[in-house]
Design an enzyme around this catalytic site. Sequence first.
Site, PDB file in Angstrom:
ATOM      1  N   ILE A 141       0.931  -1.315   0.225  1.00 47.34           N
ATOM      2  CA  ILE A 141      -0.277   0.021  -0.052  1.00 47.34           C
ATOM      3  C   ILE A 141       0.798   1.218   0.015  1.00 47.34           C
ATOM      4  O   ILE A 141       1.659   1.399   1.027  1.00 47.34           O
ATOM      5  CB  ILE A 141      -0.869   0.204   1.230  1.00 47.34           C
ATOM      6  CG1 ILE A 141      -1.584  -1.163   1.463  1.00 47.34           C
ATOM      7  CG2 ILE A 141      -1.671   1.227   1.291  1.00 47.34           C
ATOM      8  CD1 ILE A 141      -2.448  -1.431   2.711  1.00 47.34           C
ATOM      9  N   TYR A 142       0.621   2.020  -1.088  1.00 48.98           N
ATOM     10  CA  TYR A 142       1.600   3.386  -1.347  1.00 48.98           C
ATOM     11  C   TYR A 142       1.038   4.534  -0.659  1.00 48.98           C
ATOM     12  O   TYR A 142      -0.216   4.617  -0.898  1.00 48.98           O
ATOM     13  CB  TYR A 142       1.896   3.243  -2.406  1.00 48.98           C
ATOM     14  CG  TYR A 142       3.224   2.758  -3.207  1.00 48.98           C
ATOM     15  CD1 TYR A 142       4.437   2.870  -2.638  1.00 48.98           C
ATOM     16  CD2 TYR A 142       3.204   1.184  -3.391  1.00 48.98           C
ATOM     17  CE1 TYR A 142       5.563   2.095  -2.685  1.00 48.98           C
ATOM     18  CE2 TYR A 142       4.139   0.357  -3.709  1.00 48.98           C
ATOM     19  CZ  TYR A 142       5.609   0.911  -3.397  1.00 48.98           C
ATOM     20  OH  TYR A 142       6.336  -0.071  -3.777  1.00 48.98           O
TER      21      TYR A 142
END
Lengths: 176, 176
Positions: free
Chosen positions: A36-37
Amino acid sequence: MFEIEVKGKIDNKEEIIKKLKSLNFSFIEKKIQEDIYFNGIDRDFKKTDEALRIRDDNGIYFLTYKGPKIDKISKSREEIEVKVEDKEKLRKILKKLGFKESLTIKKIREIYKKDNITVCIDYIENLGYFIEVEKETNKYDEKEVKQLLDLLKDLGVKQLITKSYLEMVAEYEEKK
Amino acid sequence: MFEIEVKGKIDNKEEIIKKLKSLNFSFIEKKIQEDIYFNGIDRDFKKTDEALRIRDDNGIYFLTYKGPKIDKISKSREEIEVKVEDKEKLRKILKKLGFKESLTIKKIREIYKKDNITVCIDYIENLGYFIEVEKETNKYDEKEVKQLLDLLKDLGVKQLITKSYLEMVAEYEEKK
């Protein structure tokens, strides 16, 4: 600690794996990773070439910061990573602090190793197969990059990639 | 999860501990805590009444976000905390992201418990002795605050404090 890394696109996965084995690389593991960025608060990480990520590595979680790439050929950059006990709590803290989730990348990764070189054969959702060759080192050195590029050549990889999966998934999402 | 918490200044530590024992509180542990506080990137946490902290709890590390206080009497606020494996790496990541270290608070904490109530007798470097009474709850309720205030009264604590240790240490540092 620096991560020296080069990357290529492949469409002949089985052939590459055959060559890796003939070069005495050993199969280590196959795993599912979800990254998850997040984007920066006071700056756009796309512009500054940084990354903030929560990695779910088969149920073990990490918070990772990646600094800007150091040169144009390799994907070498500073990387700081810390193991955390809970993914959802960390995600909530980052959101409360003002970080915005940008993209999630789902990856099936097969890892091969020889000495201090790690090769990852990655299947990225929507993008296909890639190869990443990496080495951890205390100081950055052009010679080490060349060694990794030579390995890609030996494996028959023709299409080098300097873009991150994040950038490529972002482009895919924009075009959709 | 909310933390309902009330706090007071004490100068008669031994007397308070005697009263706690007579009310059937059990001694749990004594420990050293070091809290490193950071200020926000896009906002001043002193103004927004938030906090971001790395806690070193006798060698076990946590990243904690605290939201603004919910009412004026108690110190109740939302708290999200996640255990992390390495203090220095986390500290570096936060700095790279743009958080600035504000203050470090060193505390010797003695913990007493009865049922779901936790009492901490804290010695704060430069500030002296304090008592904190807290309870974790799923939803915030005035009645629970009153119960904790009554306990402080029973213990003979006269001087209630709504300021955080962070605020008090900051004031101490400014006056120095």
